[in-house]
Design a protein around this motif. Structure first.
Motif, mmCIF file in Angstrom:
data_model
loop_
_atom_site.group_PDB
_atom_site.id
_atom_site.type_symbol
_atom_site.label_atom_id
_atom_site.label_comp_id
_atom_site.label_asym_id
_atom_site.label_seq_id
_atom_site.Cartn_x
_atom_site.Cartn_y
_atom_site.Cartn_z
ATOM 1 N N SER A 137 24.170 -8.236 -31.950
ATOM 2 C CA SER A 137 23.153 -7.226 -32.241
ATOM 3 C C SER A 137 23.306 -5.987 -31.376
ATOM 4 C CB SER A 137 21.747 -7.806 -32.042
ATOM 5 O OG SER A 137 21.447 -7.943 -30.663
ATOM 6 N N GLY A 138 23.801 -6.155 -30.150
ATOM 7 C CA GLY A 138 23.898 -5.021 -29.241
ATOM 8 C C GLY A 138 22.586 -4.654 -28.584
ATOM 9 N N LEU A 139 21.503 -5.381 -28.892
ATOM 10 C CA LEU A 139 20.208 -5.057 -28.288
ATOM 11 C C LEU A 139 20.221 -5.322 -26.791
ATOM 12 C CD1 LEU A 139 17.890 -6.484 -31.079
ATOM 13 C CD2 LEU A 139 18.058 -4.097 -30.386
ATOM 14 N N LEU A 140 20.978 -6.340 -26.374
ATOM 15 C CA LEU A 140 21.211 -6.591 -24.950
ATOM 16 C C LEU A 140 22.635 -6.195 -24.628
ATOM 17 C CD1 LEU A 140 19.527 -10.071 -24.290
ATOM 18 C CD2 LEU A 140 18.787 -7.846 -23.438
ATOM 19 N N ARG A 141 22.826 -5.637 -23.448
ATOM 20 C CA ARG A 141 24.161 -5.240 -23.005
ATOM 21 C C ARG A 141 24.364 -5.747 -21.579
ATOM 22 N NH1 ARG A 141 25.933 -1.155 -26.380
ATOM 23 N NH2 ARG A 141 27.978 -1.899 -25.699
ATOM 24 N N GLY A 142 25.619 -5.669 -21.093
ATOM 25 C CA GLY A 142 25.904 -6.010 -19.708
ATOM 26 C C GLY A 142 26.643 -7.321 -19.559
#
Length: 314
Positions: A137-142
């Motif tokens: 989703s890309g909603l969380l990154r890192g």
């Protein structure tokens, strides 16, 4: 595949969204949502924009990585509920952080899974959900070395507001909420946080998602609970502008009262040369222009037009 001139025209008519276009990332989100406008109209409020973007990010991707869950993978709406709960818990820490350690993120996801009925043994589910959200989703990154973060702070603020709205809409304004290790009445939490500028965006986005926003608007527009510079009234103006048009029409009397109060205070302060003490009205003015409530029985924009063309130099 969308028509840029249609989006530009929509932004000209929607000051709430037009301000976002100055930020390249938020402009990208606008275009991403507008690209799907054939299936649904372009959103009219920021809350609708973020809701549409998050829904599409959770459900659409040309190449998805297979995530091995311990059981049947959560459906997109279930992932959204889990992410909302985790966002609220992370946002509610005493010192708001833009990045989180792997342990903090995993604990927030575990708490969310337990809240949604996945049982006490939620570690494997949390790990799988984290990988799914990161890669699909890309909603969380890192990553574990540099920390994790939501790809834009406003997305976390919207998810936090969504979690609060879901709780209030389901259990009521006076119900208790477990947050950051404490159990507090949700009305008391929001009443307290309405003094914290870090929570302003959350409260504005919360207003637009409430089935009945009247209790919140009543709190924000209560003169007895405000300070002498009307900080909460300015927040109320921004919150009213986030209401969908079909909902906002029922609160025209509040819109008029807020408009009259804010402008009379601003004129009084400017006349005495003390306008700087209410500089926080700046954001409220853009919201009031969008609301176009009444002053002296005239729509705000019409009233301003008359003042600007008045021959009296004062």
């Amino acid at each position: 595949a969308y028509q840029p001139e249609v989006l530009s025209g929509h932004l000209q008519r929607s000051p709430q969204l037009r301000s976002l276009a100055a930020n390249p990332l938020l402009l990208s989100i606008l275009c991403y949502v507008a690209d799907n406008a054939a299936a649904a109209p372009i959103p009219a409020t920021r809350g609708q924009l973020y809701a549409n973007a998050i829904e599409r990010l959770l459900t659409f991707r040309t190449q998805r990585l297979v995530t091995l869950y311990p059981g049947t993978a959560p459906a997109p709406h279930e992932k959204l509920a889990l992410l909302q709960h985790a966002a609220l818990q992370l946002f509610a820490h005493e010192e708001r952080q833009l990045t989180f350690s792997g342990q903090q993120l995993s604990q927030a996801l575990k708490d969310a899974l337990q809240e949604e009925g996945y049982g006490s043994v939620s570690g494997p589910w949390a790990n799988a959900l984290r990988e799914d959200l990161l890669h699909n989703s890309g909603l969380l990154r890192g990553d574990g070395e540099h920390g994790f973060f939501f790809f834009h702070l406003t997305i976390q603020e919207f998810l936090t507001a969504s979690a609060l709205a879901a709780h209030i809409n389901t259990k009521g304004w006076t119900s208790s909420l477990r947050i950051a290790g404490n159990t507090v009445p949700v009305s008391q939490l929001i009443d307290k946080k309405s003094w914290d500028p870090r929570w302003y965006e959350v409260i504005v986005l919360l207003t637009g998602q409430l089935a009945d926003p009247l209790p919140l608007l009543t709190v924000l527009t209560d003169n007895k609970k405000d300070d002498i510079f009307s900080h909460r009234l300015a927040l109320a103006a921004q919150s009213l502008a986030e209401l969908p048009a079909e909902v906002r029409s029922a609160f025209s009397h509040i819109v008029d009262r807020v408009t009259e109060h804010i402008f009379s205070m601003w004129l009084s302060r400017e006349a005495r040369g003390t306008g700087a003490v209410i500089s926080h009205f700046t954001d409220a003015f853009a919201a009031l222009a969008h609301l176009n409530g009444h002053i002296k029985q005239l729509p705000l924009l019409g009233w301003l037009h008359l003042q600007l063309h008045d021959a009296n130099p004062d």
